[in-house]
Motif scaffolding. Sequence first.
Motif, PDB file in Angstrom:
ATOM      1  N   LEU A   2       0.992  -1.230   0.084  1.00  0.00           N
ATOM      2  CA  LEU A   2       0.084  -0.149   0.005  1.00  0.00           C
ATOM      3  C   LEU A   2       0.844   1.092  -0.031  1.00  0.00           C
ATOM      4  O   LEU A   2       1.666   1.493   0.821  1.00  0.00           O
ATOM      5  CB  LEU A   2      -0.749  -0.007   1.352  1.00  0.00           C
ATOM      6  CG  LEU A   2      -1.910   1.150   1.466  1.00  0.00           C
ATOM      7  CD1 LEU A   2      -2.932   1.036   0.427  1.00  0.00           C
ATOM      8  CD2 LEU A   2      -2.485   1.009   2.586  1.00  0.00           C
ATOM      9  N   THR A   3       0.694   2.247  -1.083  1.00  0.00           N
ATOM     10  CA  THR A   3       1.700   3.308  -1.051  1.00  0.00           C
ATOM     11  C   THR A   3       0.478   4.473  -1.184  1.00  0.00           C
ATOM     12  O   THR A   3      -0.291   4.600  -1.834  1.00  0.00           O
ATOM     13  CB  THR A   3       2.371   3.306  -2.562  1.00  0.00           C
ATOM     14  OG1 THR A   3       3.093   1.996  -2.484  1.00  0.00           O
ATOM     15  CG2 THR A   3       3.177   4.516  -2.685  1.00  0.00           C
ATOM     16  N   LYS A   4       0.906   5.429   0.034  1.00  0.00           N
ATOM     17  CA  LYS A   4       0.412   6.577   0.097  1.00  0.00           C
ATOM     18  C   LYS A   4       0.704   7.608  -1.019  1.00  0.00           C
ATOM     19  O   LYS A   4       2.043   7.926  -1.042  1.00  0.00           O
ATOM     20  CB  LYS A   4       0.431   7.354   1.530  1.00  0.00           C
ATOM     21  CG  LYS A   4      -0.576   8.736   1.596  1.00  0.00           C
ATOM     22  CD  LYS A   4      -0.372   9.061   2.993  1.00  0.00           C
ATOM     23  CE  LYS A   4      -1.056  10.301   3.045  1.00  0.00           C
ATOM     24  NZ  LYS A   4      -1.109  10.825   4.503  1.00  0.00           N
ATOM     25  N   ILE A   5      -0.060   8.177  -1.733  1.00  0.00           N
ATOM     26  CA  ILE A   5       0.058   9.248  -2.798  1.00  0.00           C
ATOM     27  C   ILE A   5      -0.504  10.552  -2.354  1.00  0.00           C
ATOM     28  O   ILE A   5      -1.699  10.527  -2.336  1.00  0.00           O
ATOM     29  CB  ILE A   5      -0.580   8.853  -4.163  1.00  0.00           C
ATOM     30  CG1 ILE A   5      -0.169   7.405  -4.563  1.00  0.00           C
ATOM     31  CG2 ILE A   5      -0.142   9.939  -5.028  1.00  0.00           C
ATOM     32  CD1 ILE A   5       1.382   7.370  -5.010  1.00  0.00           C
ATOM     33  N   ASP A   6       0.453  11.396  -1.956  1.00  0.00           N
ATOM     34  CA  ASP A   6       0.106  12.528  -1.175  1.00  0.00           C
ATOM     35  C   ASP A   6       0.988  13.716  -1.949  1.00  0.00           C
ATOM     36  O   ASP A   6       1.762  13.707  -2.858  1.00  0.00           O
ATOM     37  CB  ASP A   6      -0.030  12.729   0.099  1.00  0.00           C
ATOM     38  CG  ASP A   6       1.458  12.283   0.945  1.00  0.00           C
ATOM     39  OD1 ASP A   6       2.230  12.213  -0.034  1.00  0.00           O
ATOM     40  OD2 ASP A   6       1.392  11.895   2.067  1.00  0.00           O
ATOM     41  N   ARG A   7       1.145  15.006  -0.845  1.00  0.00           N
ATOM     42  CA  ARG A   7       1.975  15.952  -1.494  1.00  0.00           C
ATOM     43  C   ARG A   7       3.275  15.724  -1.053  1.00  0.00           C
ATOM     44  O   ARG A   7       4.182  16.495  -1.566  1.00  0.00           O
ATOM     45  CB  ARG A   7       1.419  17.335  -0.895  1.00  0.00           C
ATOM     46  CG  ARG A   7      -0.140  17.711  -1.205  1.00  0.00           C
ATOM     47  CD  ARG A   7      -0.453  19.130  -0.981  1.00  0.00           C
ATOM     48  NE  ARG A   7      -1.800  19.333  -1.048  1.00  0.00           N
ATOM     49  CZ  ARG A   7      -2.602  20.193  -0.598  1.00  0.00           C
ATOM     50  NH1 ARG A   7      -1.852  21.143  -0.049  1.00  0.00           N
ATOM     51  NH2 ARG A   7      -3.905  20.433  -1.204  1.00  0.00           N
ATOM     52  N   THR A   8       3.728  14.713  -0.473  1.00  0.00           N
ATOM     53  CA  THR A   8       4.880  14.362  -0.211  1.00  0.00           C
ATOM     54  C   THR A   8       5.672  13.908  -1.259  1.00  0.00           C
ATOM     55  O   THR A   8       5.305  12.754  -1.630  1.00  0.00           O
ATOM     56  CB  THR A   8       5.072  13.579   0.994  1.00  0.00           C
ATOM     57  OG1 THR A   8       4.412  14.364   2.119  1.00  0.00           O
ATOM     58  CG2 THR A   8       6.512  13.394   1.448  1.00  0.00           C
ATOM     59  N   CYS A  47       2.414   3.604 -12.531  1.00  0.00           N
ATOM     60  CA  CYS A  47       2.224   4.645 -11.670  1.00  0.00           C
ATOM     61  C   CYS A  47       3.627   5.473 -11.463  1.00  0.00           C
ATOM     62  O   CYS A  47       4.559   4.723 -11.050  1.00  0.00           O
ATOM     63  CB  CYS A  47       1.653   4.258 -10.444  1.00  0.00           C
ATOM     64  SG  CYS A  47       1.096   5.649  -9.298  1.00  0.00           S
ATOM     65  N   TYR A  49       5.520   9.518 -10.353  1.00  0.00           N
ATOM     66  CA  TYR A  49       5.487  10.895 -10.361  1.00  0.00           C
ATOM     67  C   TYR A  49       6.207  11.418 -11.467  1.00  0.00           C
ATOM     68  O   TYR A  49       7.368  10.972 -11.662  1.00  0.00           O
ATOM     69  CB  TYR A  49       6.494  11.373  -8.907  1.00  0.00           C
ATOM     70  CG  TYR A  49       5.465  11.285  -7.744  1.00  0.00           C
ATOM     71  CD1 TYR A  49       4.650  12.342  -7.189  1.00  0.00           C
ATOM     72  CD2 TYR A  49       5.994   9.919  -7.187  1.00  0.00           C
ATOM     73  CE1 TYR A  49       4.127  11.900  -5.921  1.00  0.00           C
ATOM     74  CE2 TYR A  49       5.040   9.708  -5.647  1.00  0.00           C
ATOM     75  CZ  TYR A  49       4.270  10.727  -5.405  1.00  0.00           C
ATOM     76  OH  TYR A  49       3.473  10.379  -4.185  1.00  0.00           O
ATOM     77  N   ASN A 113       1.349  13.181  -9.913  1.00  0.00           N
ATOM     78  CA  ASN A 113       1.269  11.684  -9.812  1.00  0.00           C
ATOM     79  C   ASN A 113       0.216  11.276 -10.743  1.00  0.00           C
ATOM     80  O   ASN A 113      -0.895  11.626 -10.861  1.00  0.00           O
ATOM     81  CB  ASN A 113       0.862  11.328  -8.325  1.00  0.00           C
ATOM     82  CG  ASN A 113       0.910   9.946  -8.185  1.00  0.00           C
ATOM     83  OD1 ASN A 113      -0.451   9.218  -8.159  1.00  0.00           O
ATOM     84  ND2 ASN A 113       1.916   9.217  -8.140  1.00  0.00           N
TER      85      ASN A 113
END
Length: 118
Positions: A2-8, A47, A49, A113
């Motif tokens: 599980l990979t969190k995709i956020d502003r980081t 997927c 960035y 992303n």
Amino acid sequence: MLTKIDRTIPPLDSWGSVTNLGSEIIEGDVQAMGHIVHGAPTDPVSCAYFGVTRGKFRMTYPFDEHAVVVEGTVTLTDEATGTTTSYGVGDAWFVRKGTPVLWDVTSDRFVKNYFAIA
């Protein structure tokens, strides 16, 4: 996994000029950078960035893509329809494979992303 995709934004590797990715530069010295989360851009599903520096370039999308802006601003023009839309952090789009898009990156750096299906 599980990979969190956020502003980081993870560290982005230099990918060189956007011309290396099949794009045509219209204005500036647009450099690309990225970080692969899953697969590779040539795989059936990927997927990553993807970032670019300020400038204007044209590309024809090599896959269907859903993207979310995580840094910067860009104005995209669908050259098939003439529709122009500006995007900032948190905005998202979907584009179909084969769509010719004019990118106008209006911030020093732009990062999205994306999730792509070839």
